[in-house]
Design an enzyme around this catalytic site. Structure first.
Site, PDB file in Angstrom:
ATOM      1  N   TYR A  32       0.861  -1.179   0.000  1.00 14.33           N
ATOM      2  CA  TYR A  32       0.000   0.000   0.000  1.00 14.33           C
ATOM      3  C   TYR A  32       0.903   1.237   0.000  1.00 14.33           C
ATOM      4  O   TYR A  32       0.829   2.103   0.855  1.00 14.33           O
ATOM      5  CB  TYR A  32      -0.962  -0.001   1.195  1.00 14.33           C
ATOM      6  CG  TYR A  32      -2.278   0.661   0.823  1.00 14.33           C
ATOM      7  CD1 TYR A  32      -3.137   0.039  -0.089  1.00 14.33           C
ATOM      8  CD2 TYR A  32      -2.651   1.890   1.323  1.00 14.33           C
ATOM      9  CE1 TYR A  32      -4.324   0.639  -0.471  1.00 14.33           C
ATOM     10  CE2 TYR A  32      -3.836   2.504   0.946  1.00 14.33           C
ATOM     11  CZ  TYR A  32      -4.662   1.864   0.049  1.00 14.33           C
ATOM     12  OH  TYR A  32      -5.841   2.466  -0.331  1.00 14.33           O
ATOM     13  N   GLY A  36       6.150   8.179   0.986  1.00 17.16           N
ATOM     14  CA  GLY A  36       7.135   7.870   2.036  1.00 17.16           C
ATOM     15  C   GLY A  36       7.995   6.684   1.600  1.00 17.16           C
ATOM     16  O   GLY A  36       9.233   6.714   1.691  1.00 17.16           O
ATOM     17  N   HIS A  37       7.339   5.632   1.097  1.00 19.87           N
ATOM     18  CA  HIS A  37       8.094   4.493   0.571  1.00 19.87           C
ATOM     19  C   HIS A  37       8.907   4.922  -0.656  1.00 19.87           C
ATOM     20  O   HIS A  37      10.028   4.453  -0.875  1.00 19.87           O
ATOM     21  CB  HIS A  37       7.153   3.358   0.151  1.00 19.87           C
ATOM     22  CG  HIS A  37       6.349   2.777   1.270  1.00 19.87           C
ATOM     23  ND1 HIS A  37       4.990   2.980   1.389  1.00 19.87           N
ATOM     24  CD2 HIS A  37       6.697   2.007   2.322  1.00 19.87           C
ATOM     25  CE1 HIS A  37       4.540   2.350   2.458  1.00 19.87           C
ATOM     26  NE2 HIS A  37       5.555   1.748   3.051  1.00 19.87           N
ATOM     27  N   GLN A  61       3.684  -9.684  13.069  1.00 20.54           N
ATOM     28  CA  GLN A  61       3.771  -8.414  13.789  1.00 20.54           C
ATOM     29  C   GLN A  61       2.400  -7.824  14.130  1.00 20.54           C
ATOM     30  O   GLN A  61       2.309  -6.693  14.591  1.00 20.54           O
ATOM     31  CB  GLN A  61       4.647  -7.410  13.055  1.00 20.54           C
ATOM     32  CG  GLN A  61       4.139  -6.931  11.715  1.00 20.54           C
ATOM     33  CD  GLN A  61       5.199  -6.158  10.951  1.00 20.54           C
ATOM     34  OE1 GLN A  61       6.105  -6.735  10.363  1.00 20.54           O
ATOM     35  NE2 GLN A  61       5.112  -4.840  10.935  1.00 20.54           N
ATOM     36  N   VAL A 177       8.488  11.420   5.523  1.00 21.33           N
ATOM     37  CA  VAL A 177       7.859  12.238   4.479  1.00 21.33           C
ATOM     38  C   VAL A 177       6.473  12.638   4.981  1.00 21.33           C
ATOM     39  O   VAL A 177       5.775  11.829   5.592  1.00 21.33           O
ATOM     40  CB  VAL A 177       7.758  11.444   3.153  1.00 21.33           C
ATOM     41  CG1 VAL A 177       7.049  12.257   2.081  1.00 21.33           C
ATOM     42  CG2 VAL A 177       9.154  11.061   2.671  1.00 21.33           C
ATOM     43  N   SER A 187       0.467   4.263   5.520  1.00 22.94           N
ATOM     44  CA  SER A 187      -0.594   3.499   4.849  1.00 22.94           C
ATOM     45  C   SER A 187      -1.872   3.585   5.667  1.00 22.94           C
ATOM     46  O   SER A 187      -2.973   3.501   5.143  1.00 22.94           O
ATOM     47  CB  SER A 187      -0.174   2.046   4.688  1.00 22.94           C
ATOM     48  OG  SER A 187       1.063   1.984   4.027  1.00 22.94           O
TER      49      SER A 187
END
Ligand code: PAF
Length: 283
Positions: A32, A36-37, A61, A177, A187
């Site tokens: 997603y 930022g990614h 997680q 970001v 996300s």
């Protein structure tokens, strides 16, 4: 761009890349993807000859009552996103491929660092993160791996794990970001209602006020935190999970900072069911 979904194929690709002398940068993600990614990919692209993005929503997680099924997914969109950014390989294994039909019994536990902050609310979360990241490092053997500063606790834990286990990978931290109004890209922002989205920048504003107070020389950390917590809690849509100040090495709470100590103000706040995190490092 190649899409790989099996560990065997991923290892075969890595072997060939290594033989040709190409350096590999890994961007581990749960998909997603957002800008930022994109910043992690851009940095990886600058530093390495091959960029591999892993897309894997890692069940280890997520706690039993957490949002594994609800976690947003869009593999075709993510593949387009990666291809537009010049990524060489997307590694997108299934859960069975990663952990086998009967699940993995092994966990990596980094003591101390995972116990506060996000680890307090979700015991086992960082064991899940450390385990999957170690597994990705073993499969892909990157020279460098890229993590966002927004998840600074995750970053500290991964750094510590790599040091403690002598895993030969450089961990590269990339600045958070943000949206134009200061909200950290995540996300999970996709879950926010329009009303919640309007309120969300107040989290960053609280951190900026703490930073400003710190710059003015205020050091009564409990009073500073209490004031900001009260402001956040005055908004009925917010439920503060934590708002804290920790030392940047071991992530232990700091009440009375030593002169020159570098600390991190960090928060996690629920807006409805969505939990958002952010942080600010002050030197
Ligand atoms: O930050 C994330 O998206 C995840 O925690 C990570 C590092 C990809 C491990 O699943």
């Amino acid at each position: 761009m190649i899409i790989i979904s099996t560990i065997h194929e991923m290892q075969a690709y890595v072997q060939v890349a290594r033989k040709s002398g190409a350096s590999i940068g890994l961007v581990p993600t749960m998909g997603y993807l957002h800008t930022g990614h994109g910043a992690l990919m851009e940095r990886a692209k600058n530093d390495n000859q091959r960029v591999i993005v892993s897309i894997f929503v890692n069940p280890l997680q997520f706690g039993p009552n957490e949002d594994l099924d609800r976690y947003p997914r869009d593999l075709p969109g993510d593949e387009r996103f990666c291809s537009e950014r010049g990524v060489d390989v997307v590694f997108a294994p299934t859960v069975t491929e990663m952990y086998g039909a009967d699940g993995a019994l092994t966990r990596i536990h980094v003591a101390t660092l995972g116990e506060h902050l996000c680890g307090a609310a979700s015991p086992g979360h960082f064991d899940g993160v450390a385990t999957v990241v170690a597994k990705l490092f073993h499969i892909i053997q990157p020279e460098r791996a890229y993590f966002g500063q927004k998840d600074f606790q995750q970053l500290s834990i991964v750094r510590r794990m790599v040091g403690d286990l002598s895993i030969p990978v450089d961990i590269v931290a990339v600045d958070t970001v943000r949206e134009a109004d200061g909200l950290a890209k995540s996300s999970r922002n996709a879950y926010l209602t329009p009303e919640q989205r309007k309120l969300a920048p107040r989290l960053r504003e609280a951190l900026l006020r703490l930073q400003a107070a710190w710059s003015r020389g205020e050091r009564d950390v409990p009073a500073m935190l209490a004031e900001e917590r009260a402001q956040l809690e005055a908004v009925p849509e917010f439920r503060v999970d934590y708002l804290t100040c920790v030392d940047s090495d071991r992530l232990q709470p700091v009440n009375t900072p030593a002169p020159g100590q570098s600390v991190v103000f960090a928060l996690a706040v629920f807006l409805g069911k969505t939990r958002l995190i952010d942080n600010l490092i002050v030197q």
